[in-house]
Write an enzyme that holds these catalytic residues in place. Structure first.
Site, PDB file in Angstrom:
ATOM      1  N   ALA A 121       8.410   8.420   5.963  1.00  0.00           N
ATOM      2  CA  ALA A 121       8.166   9.800   6.415  1.00  0.00           C
ATOM      3  C   ALA A 121       6.745  10.021   6.889  1.00  0.00           C
ATOM      4  CB  ALA A 121       8.486  10.775   5.277  1.00  0.00           C
ATOM      5  N   GLN A 171       7.473   2.938  13.093  1.00  0.00           N
ATOM      6  CA  GLN A 171       6.744   3.495  14.237  1.00  0.00           C
ATOM      7  C   GLN A 171       7.686   4.111  15.259  1.00  0.00           C
ATOM      8  OE1 GLN A 171       3.459   3.862  14.656  1.00  0.00           O
ATOM      9  NE2 GLN A 171       2.925   2.798  12.773  1.00  0.00           N
ATOM     10  N   ASN A 226       3.130  -1.474  15.566  1.00  0.00           N
ATOM     11  CA  ASN A 226       2.172  -0.430  15.204  1.00  0.00           C
ATOM     12  C   ASN A 226       0.811  -0.583  15.876  1.00  0.00           C
ATOM     13  OD1 ASN A 226       2.677  -2.627  13.265  1.00  0.00           O
ATOM     14  ND2 ASN A 226       0.789  -1.926  12.304  1.00  0.00           N
ATOM     15  N   THR A 234      13.578   7.998 -11.251  1.00  0.00           N
ATOM     16  CA  THR A 234      13.927   9.366 -10.875  1.00  0.00           C
ATOM     17  C   THR A 234      13.541   9.619  -9.421  1.00  0.00           C
ATOM     18  OG1 THR A 234      13.568  10.072 -13.140  1.00  0.00           O
ATOM     19  CG2 THR A 234      13.584  11.805 -11.466  1.00  0.00           C
ATOM     20  N   CYS A 283      -4.266  -1.052   7.814  1.00  0.00           N
ATOM     21  CA  CYS A 283      -4.202  -1.821   6.575  1.00  0.00           C
ATOM     22  C   CYS A 283      -5.097  -3.043   6.605  1.00  0.00           C
ATOM     23  CB  CYS A 283      -2.774  -2.259   6.309  1.00  0.00           C
ATOM     24  SG  CYS A 283      -1.594  -1.012   6.774  1.00  0.00           S
ATOM     25  N   GLY A 310       7.581   2.849   3.220  1.00  0.00           N
ATOM     26  CA  GLY A 310       8.058   1.898   4.221  1.00  0.00           C
ATOM     27  C   GLY A 310       7.879   0.482   3.705  1.00  0.00           C
ATOM     28  N   THR A 311       6.770   0.248   3.053  1.00  0.00           N
ATOM     29  CA  THR A 311       6.483  -1.076   2.497  1.00  0.00           C
ATOM     30  C   THR A 311       7.569  -1.495   1.505  1.00  0.00           C
ATOM     31  OG1 THR A 311       4.107  -0.711   2.732  1.00  0.00           O
ATOM     32  CG2 THR A 311       4.796  -2.406   1.153  1.00  0.00           C
TER      33      THR A 311
HETATM   34  C1  LIG Z   1       3.229   2.289   8.186  1.00  0.00           C
HETATM   35  C2  LIG Z   1       4.154   1.174   8.387  1.00  0.00           C
HETATM   36  C3  LIG Z   1       4.717   0.494   7.296  1.00  0.00           C
HETATM   37  C4  LIG Z   1       4.363   0.835   5.868  1.00  0.00           C
HETATM   38  O1  LIG Z   1       4.793   2.089   5.479  1.00  0.00           O
HETATM   39  P1  LIG Z   1       4.191   2.761   4.143  1.00  0.00           P
HETATM   40  O2  LIG Z   1       5.058   3.968   3.941  1.00  0.00           O
HETATM   41  O3  LIG Z   1       2.776   3.091   4.452  1.00  0.00           O
HETATM   42  O4  LIG Z   1       4.319   1.788   3.059  1.00  0.00           O
HETATM   43  C5  LIG Z   1       5.589  -0.532   7.557  1.00  0.00           C
HETATM   44  N1  LIG Z   1       5.886  -0.902   8.811  1.00  0.00           N
HETATM   45  C6  LIG Z   1       5.349  -0.289   9.880  1.00  0.00           C
HETATM   46  C7  LIG Z   1       5.728  -0.739  11.250  1.00  0.00           C
HETATM   47  C8  LIG Z   1       4.463   0.762   9.702  1.00  0.00           C
HETATM   48  O5  LIG Z   1       3.932   1.352  10.759  1.00  0.00           O
END
Ligand SMILES: *Cc1c(COP(=O)(O)O)cnc(C)c1O
Length: 403
Positions: A214, A193, A158, A251, A341, A78-79
């Site tokens: 995921a 979220q 979150n 990959t 985090c 997600g990051t």
């Molecule tokens: C967990 C989260 C992320 C980061 O996702 P990762 O896969 O851990 O890098 C970004 N934004 C929100 C709102 C999240 O809850």
């Protein structure tokens, strides 16, 4: 008296940090570690098999978000998707402007890239949120300038579960662009979220870019995606091979991608039923907390349509949330203070701070996020200990805050 911890039971209440992998997801991933091991870019049959899995997964995910498969870019988290959205747009649209609109309650995966861009001459407007953590639609639209290239607002927060009015912002933005005959600004939402509970249709939300991962929806960690609307140019962050239409080299993580697709399929199919179930659980818990513990406050929107159904963020007056968290862990209960985090730093939660919550209230906050494994028995178990822990903590420290 507080009974001695026995750790007879594990109660996981931190689903907003991450989830365990659903058994069906693990099963779907299993063949893609050693049986189907090809590189999807290879032309022989093993590669083709992997490529087929990649395409099928991409189609599945596209279907759930109402997008075309070719508009999905798989990433490593997600990051990374948030970073790709922000830097990708910033770098590709330099000639148009260097202004971005966001909110102060975004995940650090959005805030830190924005702060970094600021150092290189971009201007960032953070639209204020109210005391419930909600952004106002008109405030967002009013912040648009001729040089605004991007608006980035999360679908759901979150820490406090505040669900933002993404579709309404999207609609008004479309109107703005029409009236001004402009294709800018683009609209990105971080829906990490939201993915388990809300509608993700990019057409209904009117978003141009969307991040999902995921690991919050019972899928594997280390896999994410960015939806980028057709015709919206972005620049890649990672250079190398030609994977993901030249927008994310490396990959592909086939097992992760297959697991991601299966996880999204399962949570989206089960979301109405699970929403109902969790709504019951959270209300049951909140009701008990209020009845059995004096001076508890809910942080964020009231329980209801503006709050993620699995989130309960509560402040206990006169106590450090961190101490409470560690005590609860002694009894097997896992929850969090603010976001996973930032727990290692002692800074006040940036989200609660932006909501105008006083430091004392913020320090006494705990976040409980529910999920698949939780039952009513879990709550009954916690409530055997939590009121006593709070009472004990307060008798130690009460005077410090209340004299
Ligand atoms: C967990 C989260 C992320 C980061 O996702 P990762 O896969 O851990 O890098 C970004 N934004 C929100 C709102 C999240 O809850």
């Amino acid at each position: 008296m507080l009974p001695k911890p026995k750790k007879t039971k594990d109660v996981y209440l931190d689903h907003a940090a991450t989830t365990y992998i659903d058994k069906a997801v693990l099963k779907a991933m299993e063949p893609y570690f050693s049986k189907v091991y090809g590189n999807p870019s290879s032309l022989y049959h093993e590669g083709l098999k992997a490529n087929e899995a990649l395409n099928t997964s991409r189609r599945t995910i596209a279907k759930f978000i109402g997008a075309l498969p070719e508009n999905i870019i798989f990433t490593g988290s997600g990051t990374e998707s948030d970073n790709l959205a922000i830097y990708g747009i910033a770098k590709a649209h330099l000639q148009h402007g260097k202004h971005i609109i966001s909110t102060p309650i975004e995940h650090h995966a959005v805030l830190h890239p924005l702060e970094d861009l600021k150092k290189s001459g971009w201007e960032i407007t953070y639209v204020k949120v109210n005391d419930k953590g909600m952004v106002n639609v008109d405030d967002v639209i009013k912040a648009i300038r001729p040089d605004t290239i991007l608006i980035s607002i999360m679908s759901a927060n979150n820490e406090v579960g505040a669900i933002q009015p993404i579709a309404e912002i999207g609609r008004k933005l479309l109107q703005y662009r029409k009236e001004n005959k402009a294709s800018y600004p683009f609209f990105h939402t971080d829906a990490c979220q939201a993915a388990g509970y809300l509608n993700l249709d990019v057409e209904k939300l009117h978003v141009d870019l969307m991040t999902i991962n995921a690991s919050k929806i019972y899928g594997p960690k280390g896999i994410g995606m960015l939806y980028v609307r057709r015709g919206v140019a972005i620049k890649p962050l990672i250079l190398g091979g030609e994977q993901e239409r030249n927008l994310r080299a490396g990959t592909e993580n086939i097992a992760g991608i297959v697991g991601f697709a299966k996880a999204l399929e399962l949570v989206q199919a089960g979301k109405d039923k699970e929403t109902k179930r969790l709504d019951g659980l959270v209300k049951y818990f909140w009701d008990k907390l209020q009845k059995q513990i004096p001076q508890v406050k809910l942080n964020g929107p009231e329980i209801g349509p503006h709050r993620l159904v699995n989130n309960l963020n509560v402040s206990f007056a006169g106590i450090e949330g961190e101490a409470l968290l560690l005590y609860l862990d002694e009894y097997g209960v896992m929850c969090s203070t603010g976001s996973a985090c930032t727990v290692k730093s002692l800074d006040q939660s940036h989200v609660l701070k932006a909501m105008g919550i006083p430091t004392e209230q913020s320090r006494g906050s705990l976040r409980f996020t529910f999920g698949h494994c939780n039952t009513k028995q879990d709550i009954d178990y916690i409530m055997k200990y939590l009121p006593l822990i709070v009472e004990q903590q307060r008798s130690n420290k009460y005077e410090k805050y209340y004299t």
